[in-house]
Scaffold this active site. Sequence first.
Site, mmCIF file in Angstrom:
data_model
loop_
_atom_site.group_PDB
_atom_site.id
_atom_site.type_symbol
_atom_site.label_atom_id
_atom_site.label_comp_id
_atom_site.label_asym_id
_atom_site.label_seq_id
_atom_site.Cartn_x
_atom_site.Cartn_y
_atom_site.Cartn_z
ATOM 1 N N GLY A 137 11.015 1.595 -11.696
ATOM 2 C CA GLY A 137 9.609 1.713 -11.350
ATOM 3 C C GLY A 137 9.328 3.167 -11.022
ATOM 4 N N GLN A 193 4.791 10.292 -7.789
ATOM 5 C CA GLN A 193 6.197 10.707 -7.809
ATOM 6 C C GLN A 193 6.468 11.800 -8.841
ATOM 7 O OE1 GLN A 193 7.716 6.391 -7.913
ATOM 8 N NE2 GLN A 193 9.297 7.460 -6.755
ATOM 9 N N CYS A 217 14.348 4.336 -3.527
ATOM 10 C CA CYS A 217 13.200 4.997 -4.139
ATOM 11 C C CYS A 217 13.679 6.261 -4.827
ATOM 12 C CB CYS A 217 12.182 5.336 -3.052
ATOM 13 S SG CYS A 217 10.735 6.189 -3.692
ATOM 14 N N HIS A 248 6.212 -2.167 -4.133
ATOM 15 C CA HIS A 248 6.725 -0.813 -3.850
ATOM 16 C C HIS A 248 5.857 0.239 -4.560
ATOM 17 C CE1 HIS A 248 10.309 2.037 -3.279
ATOM 18 N NE2 HIS A 248 9.550 2.693 -4.138
ATOM 19 N N GLU A 249 5.526 -0.025 -5.824
ATOM 20 C CA GLU A 249 4.769 0.978 -6.597
ATOM 21 C C GLU A 249 3.316 1.061 -6.134
ATOM 22 O OE1 GLU A 249 6.615 2.951 -8.082
ATOM 23 O OE2 GLU A 249 8.369 1.661 -8.262
ATOM 24 N N HIS A 304 3.131 3.283 -3.230
ATOM 25 C CA HIS A 304 3.171 4.721 -3.546
ATOM 26 C C HIS A 304 1.758 5.275 -3.758
ATOM 27 C CE1 HIS A 304 7.247 6.209 -3.826
ATOM 28 N NE2 HIS A 304 7.651 5.200 -4.578
#
Length: 183
Positions: free
Chosen positions: A46, A51, A89, A131-132, A135
């Site tokens: 992912g 990021q 991560c 999780h994404e 972000h």
Amino acid sequence: MAILPIRTWGDPVLRQRSRPVERIARVHRRLIKDMIDTMRDAPGVGLAAPQVGVSERIFVWEYEGEASAVINPTVVSLTGESIDDEEGCLSIPGIYYPVARSETARIEGTDVDGDPLLLEGTGFLARILQHETDHLDGVLFLDRLAPEHRREALARLREEALGLPPRAMPADRPNGLMDRETL
Ligand code: NI
């Protein structure tokens, strides 16, 4: 194929709330392609646009051998049990801790053509989606750790920033050197 540099812990872009994509342009299609290449190269399963330094609401993931992307995702519902499982991560390399996530996640957004996309994931896919999406709101998995794990993780990151040799992870958890799926 373009591999983009992955921003790591301490980079302010990881803490910003990303802005929605108003019009999907060629630059976004290119970005998504590069993000998929970067994720696979890392390797990870992912990757969110912040990021790679782009503060826009886009993420990519790979599940069961297939890479996908979503633009402007919003969480519609989080249901089922809360499940504790190891998470890592790509922006916080070498740090893995259990994180409680909902068993099922439903996410709405659009695909790269602007068509509506409804994603429903359970188990590990639900974990990736949560999780994404985090972000894109400037939230890192460190923020969701149990207090003692969070303290330990931050101590490790500070030591690393000072150039001290990495401590082994405690014996009750894997040491970060094993093959694992990182988000
Ligand atoms: Ni991540």
